[in-house]
Design a protein around this motif. Structure first.
Motif, PDB file in Angstrom:
ATOM      1  N   LEU A 896       4.531 -15.786   6.033  1.00 53.82           N
ATOM      2  CA  LEU A 896       4.797 -17.105   6.632  1.00 53.82           C
ATOM      3  C   LEU A 896       6.010 -17.775   5.999  1.00 53.82           C
ATOM      4  N   ASN A 897       6.355 -17.426   4.778  1.00 55.20           N
ATOM      5  CA  ASN A 897       7.503 -18.002   4.079  1.00 55.20           C
ATOM      6  C   ASN A 897       8.384 -16.859   3.575  1.00 55.20           C
ATOM      7  N   PRO A 898       9.119 -16.238   4.474  1.00 57.31           N
ATOM      8  CA  PRO A 898       9.912 -15.064   4.066  1.00 57.31           C
ATOM      9  C   PRO A 898      11.055 -15.454   3.131  1.00 57.31           C
ATOM     10  N   SER A 899      11.302 -14.587   2.197  1.00 61.21           N
ATOM     11  CA  SER A 899      12.417 -14.782   1.261  1.00 61.21           C
ATOM     12  C   SER A 899      12.882 -13.418   0.797  1.00 61.21           C
ATOM     13  N   VAL A 900      14.140 -13.340   0.454  1.00 61.56           N
ATOM     14  CA  VAL A 900      14.753 -12.095  -0.004  1.00 61.56           C
ATOM     15  C   VAL A 900      15.239 -12.302  -1.430  1.00 61.56           C
ATOM     16  N   SER A 901      14.759 -11.460  -2.324  1.00 64.88           N
ATOM     17  CA  SER A 901      15.164 -11.581  -3.721  1.00 64.88           C
ATOM     18  C   SER A 901      16.538 -10.953  -3.917  1.00 64.88           C
ATOM     19  N   GLN A 902      17.121 -11.262  -5.065  1.00 66.30           N
ATOM     20  CA  GLN A 902      18.441 -10.706  -5.385  1.00 66.30           C
ATOM     21  C   GLN A 902      18.363  -9.192  -5.530  1.00 66.30           C
ATOM     22  N   GLU A 903      17.264  -8.716  -6.038  1.00 67.24           N
ATOM     23  CA  GLU A 903      17.093  -7.278  -6.210  1.00 67.24           C
ATOM     24  C   GLU A 903      17.054  -6.567  -4.866  1.00 67.24           C
ATOM     25  N   ASP A 904      16.316  -7.167  -3.884  1.00 70.41           N
ATOM     26  CA  ASP A 904      16.278  -6.577  -2.551  1.00 70.41           C
ATOM     27  C   ASP A 904      17.650  -6.629  -1.880  1.00 70.41           C
TER      28      ASP A 904
END
Length: 1013
Positions: A896-904
């Motif tokens: 529901l709260n998508p986020s992309v990390s720096q590693e991804d």
């Protein structure tokens, strides 16, 4: 073990006679006048061992005596390497001529039955002449022999059996058989028909009698030195003469053939058991109390048997034998139907045997939906008695050191009971629904059936009766809850007339609702109930009353749900586990009375009870358990859901289509239906209600039982174990073998054998030793106690294969990124080929950044594994459940709260730039590892295998691209939209997408909802 029979006309062994002046009498005159038998009647059983019999010595006087040719038979290949006594029996071998020896033995004194105490026959050989069958019985040592004569020329419906009470030696029996052979030379002599392990009785349909024999057996348990066997093969022998006799079987009789076909639907090789010297129809407590009472009373040995008629499934077959024989159980073996298993519990060198015996009642027996509730005699459907015997094998027999008869303190037992709710209720399964509605056919205000049932339980087990009722209490459409209300009212009515300390204890608990609830601990609740049950009823512990004080079980736990299968078996397991702790504590094995789950002892016990529940479920419901202990402990894997679904469908199929045939076989074998001229045939009966209920014209003439004093006061008395006394009277100073022949049966002295054969049964027995990992034990890291809770650390982890050394060519730019990569990236970059491993649901739901493993990058990368980290501690099932719930919540939150990390982000950037940095190809040679078939496929052979169509000359532009014209037509029709797309026309009906819609309109759905009352 010696027992009695409830029928007064059925007697056991005869007492020792006063005189022993009987002589041998040979019947040779009446046999010689009968015609020769047909060749078909001379065939032997397939189980007979290859035998070459030399009937005479090669003397001149014996040249005129015919010799028997060698008998060759095909034996099951599975028994080639097994012990001969485990599967097939060897026939009696005749080696001497009766010529001059007969005159020499004239007037000799012979031993009779009962002269030397207990003498059980363990092997039988069936011989046939033109007019008679002869059954020769031998003891386990092949030293004592007896003979039984059966007439084959008796009128149809009559059984002519003659018993010889004289006990012969091997030489004397050979002389007797040779004399019979000489007297029947004119009619073909005497031939060996087959060798058997026992006689189950005689049965008749429309014509002559049949004799049912046991041809194969297998050891399943050893109790007090007495072996218990399962039936692995049977043979039905007609008591008729050859084809030239007027008493031959009428092969044109279609009714007789149909009866035989119905009887064949009952497989006697599945879950039928017998024993030669131990009464398996009774509990260990009853057998020990009976024997101790016989010793205290000075009763002569051997005394008559007292088998429980309720559990003798061949009781109908034994009735003709009981009328014709004086010593019925010397020749015929009572069998039980149910389950028997035995396992060994190893505690630092001390061995404890756990034996589970389930006995199914033959009264009101049948299939699931065809037998519900109780009949008017108080017998309930699916009535099963389960006994668990826990014994330490310091000594083998039931006798204590010092020749104290039946006082061994190393034997304990606990008994439970299951059965349908004792009310008049049925379920009609003529429809297609898997759960037919429950109908209360008759409401008896005085609850006569329940009163008879509980009075029978008082007689068998004493008081109090602890009723554990597991049916549902709350339902949208009342089904099981109707029975709960009526059963509660019945118990309250019956309790008002019982003494205060003998009242029926009723514990009602909706186990199904509790198992589906997240805030209820099913196993914890069952554990508390089980402790209350065991402390209320107690358990049996043998002892002499001086060095060891005995304990006796008074009362029983009666568990039921609607089917008495899944929920009942789980509850009985928990009660049995609790009783197991008390039994081991009484034997001095453990210091307290509780055993933890996930220990070797409980895992072994769980395996036994799962097999026990599966067997009982197949016998009554047609399939194995649907819900097991793993289901109620909530530790079952998702893979078991498909198994549960398959078992549900199997149960539904068997109940709908096969239970009728099984019920007819039960009714025929148990004698519920008996053929009579002028009466309807078994297959013409609309219902078998009248076969399982008493005739009102019979019981209405008797005195009616009191509605108030519905119980028998003598049955409520407390059961005690008679204090040990030494034998006196005629039994004084007798050796142990006079009372019990366990030594001969178990150890077989003077018999040439090998250690492998002597201990073959022990080697096949399941044991906790099989749970011990070998490597951990050798390294000293494994606790050998079977009461230690096991974790994944305690188990042996298979060693990974040593990886081959190699190098991986890395990008120069990737040397700068010394960061961790996930499992997927590592598997892509590695040059090692690893096997695919299935991960758990908790592991799958875990976020990727939590599963990352450290990686190493460089120009030259060694593929050898580095030292692994310290092993993590094993999580409990509750922790795993909480972790799964928390992880699932995290997945929902992240979705529901998508986020992309720096590693991804960095990983994705490396992924999309990777194809642009591929190294240049510096050679045009084809690598050797590529297969030629693959190269042919790439070079164009794929066009010829029909993956896509190849255009032919003259086709249009569409075919030129290699797509079939028919595929294009179907593709275009898919995108055509009619004017009214929601209207189904007649042209649309042949399409597959509307088949399910047509079935729904026609009402042919397999499962439909029940109408709401």
């Amino acid at each position: 073990m010696a027992d009695q029979e409830d029928d007064g006309t059925r007697r056991g062994r005869s007492p020792p006679p006063e005189g022993r002046g009987n002589q041998v009498h040979f019947d040779t005159t009446s046999i010689a006048a009968v015609s020769t038998t047909d060749d078909a009647s001379r065939t032997t059983s397939a189980m007979t061992s290859p035998l070459s019999i030399d009937m005479r010595r090669p003397d001149a006087d014996d040249q005129g005596v015919p010799k028997f040719p060698p008998l060759h038979h095909h034996v099951d290949s599975k028994s080639d390497n097994a012990d001969d006594d485990d599967r097939t029996a060897k026939p009696f071998q005749r080696t001497r001529s009766p010529g001059s020896d007969m005159k020499r033995n004239k007037g000799a004194v012979y031993e009779k039955v009962g002269d030397a105490g207990v003498c059980k026959m363990h092997k039988f050989s069936l011989y046939e002449t033109a007019t008679r069958y002869y059954i020769v019985g031998a003891d386990v040592m092949d030293m004592r022999f007896r003979i039984l004569k059966i007439d084959r020329t008796a009128d149809a419906g009559n059984l002519s059996v003659a018993e010889d009470e004289i006990v012969y030696t091997k030489k004397e029996m050979g002389q007797l058989l040779n004399a019979v052979d000489d007297g029947n030379k004119s009619t073909g002599g005497m031939k060996l028909r087959c060798s058997t392990w026992g006689l189950l009785g005689f049965i008749r349909f429309t014509g002559a009698y049949y004799m049912l024999l046991i041809t194969k057996r297998a050891q399943v348990a050893m109790i007090g030195g007495h072996f218990t066997y399962s039936i692995d093969g049977t043979e039905l022998v007609p008591l008729t003469t050859g084809s030239s006799s007027r008493f031959k079987p009428d092969l044109k009789n279609s009714e007789e053939a149909r009866f035989l076909g119905i009887l064949n639907n009952l497989d006697l090789t599945r879950s039928f058991y017998f024993s030669y010297s131990y009464d398996i129809t009774r509990t260990l407590q009853h057998n020990i109390i009976t024997e101790r009472q016989a010793v205290a009373n000075g009763d002569p040995y051997p005394h008559p048997q007292n088998c429980s008629s309720m559990f003798v499934w061949n009781s109908y077959l034994l009735q003709p034998a009981s009328l014709a024989l004086k010593n019925t159980y010397d020749w015929c073996l009572p069998i039980i139907h149910g389950y028997i298993d035995q396992s060994a519990l190893s505690i630092y060198g001390r061995t404890v045997y756990i034996t589970v015996i389930a006995r199914r009642s033959r009264y009101f027996a049948g299939a699931r939906f065809l037998k519900r509730g109780a009949n008017d005699l108080g017998y309930v459907a699916n009535d099963v008695e389960t006994e668990q015997i826990v014994s330490e094998v310091l000594t083998t027999s039931f006798h204590a050191p010092g020749a104290k008869l039946f006082a061994n303190p190393n034997f304990t037992s606990y008994v439970q009971h299951r059965g349908s709710i004792p009310l008049y209720w049925t379920q009609d399964n003529t429809g297609v629904t898997p759960k037919p509605p429950i109908e209360l056919n008759l409401v008896d205000p005085f609850y006569g059936a329940a009163a008879l049932h509980f009075d029978d339980l008082f007689e068998r087990y004493g008081a109090p009766i602890y009723v554990l009722n597991l049916v549902k209490s709350r339902e949208r459409t009342p089904r099981e809850s109707k029975l709960l209300k009526e059963f509660t009212t019945a118990i309250n009515y019956l309790n008002q007339f019982l003494p205060a300390n003998k009242k029926i204890i009723h514990k009602a608990w909706d186990m199904s609702r509790a198992s589906k609830s997240r805030d209820q601990d099913v196993i914890g609740t069952l554990e508390s109930i089980a402790e209350d049950v065991v402390t209320t009823t107690g358990f049996f512990h043998n002892g002499d009353g001086v060095t060891t004080m005995p304990k006796v079980q008074n009362g029983v736990a009666r568990t039921n749900c609607i089917d008495c299968l899944d929920r009942t078996n789980a509850a009985q397991f928990v009660i049995g586990k609790r009783a197991l702790g008390h039994q081991l504590h009484a034997l001095g094995i453990i210091e307290n009375t509780s055993i933890d789950y996930d220990t070797d002892a409980v895992n072994l016990f769980t395996h036994m009870y799962h097999d026990h529940g599966d067997t009982i479920a197949v016998q009554y419901g047609g399939s194995q358990l649907v819900n097991t202990m793993e289901t109620y402990r909530k530790i079952n894997q998702w893979t078991s859901h498909s198994r549960d679904m398959v078992e549900s469908f199997k149960r539904y199929y068997n109940n709908s289509f096969l239970d009728g045939q099984r019920q007819e076989a039960y009714n025929l074998f148990l004698g519920n239906y008996i053929f009579a001229q002028g009466q309807p045939m078994l297959w013409d009966l609309v219902t078998d209600y009248y076969l399982h209920h008493a005739n009102p014209r019979v019981w209405s003439e008797r005195d009616r039982r009191s509605y108030i004093n519905w119980y028998t006061p003598e049955f409520l008395e407390k059961r005690v174990l008679t204090k040990y006394v030494d034998p006196f009277g005629a039994a004084a100073n007798k050796p142990l073998g006079f009372f019990d022949d366990y030594w001969l049966e178990y150890y077989k002295p003077l018999a040439v054998s090998s250690l492998l054969k002597v201990f073959s049964y022990m080697g096949k027995m399941n044991s906790t030793l099989r749970y011990i990992p070998v490597k951990s034990t050798q390294e000293g890291r494994y606790d050998l106690s079977p009461f230690k809770v096991r974790t994944e650390i305690d188990q042996d982890v298979p060693e990974k294969k040593k990886a081959r050394k190699g190098v991986t060519i890395m990008e120069p730019a990737e040397q700068e990124h010394e960061h961790a990569v996930d499992d997927d990236a590592a598997s892509i970059m590695s040059t090692n080929t690893t096997a695919t491993k299935r991960i758990s649901i908790q592991r799958w739901l875990q976020p990727i950044h939590e599963r990352n493993l450290p990686g190493h990058h460089g120009i030259m990368k060694d593929t050898q594994h580095h030292e692994s980290e310290a092993p993590k501690q094993k999580l409990t099932p509750l922790d795993k459940s909480k972790a799964a719930q928390w992880t699932f919540t995290q997945v929902v939150h992240e979705s529901l709260n998508p986020s992309v990390s720096q590693e991804d982000t960095d990983d994705y950037a490396r992924y999309i730039s990777h194809p642009q940095r591929l190294p240049l190809v510096v050679s045009t040679e084809v690598p050797l590892q590529f297969d030629s078939e693959y190269l042919n496929y790439v070079n164009g052979s794929w066009r010829d295998i029909g993956i896509v169509g190849v255009s032919a000359e003259g086709e249009g532009e569409e075919g030129a691209v290699g797509v079939k014209e028919g595929d294009l037509e179907e593709y275009r029709s898919f995108f055509e939209v009619s004017e009214n797309p929601l209207t189904v026309k007649e042209d649309d009906l042949p399409k597959k997408r509307y088949k399910a819609y047509r079935k729904w309109l026609m009402g042919k759905s397999l499962f439909k909802q029940q109408p709401v009352d």
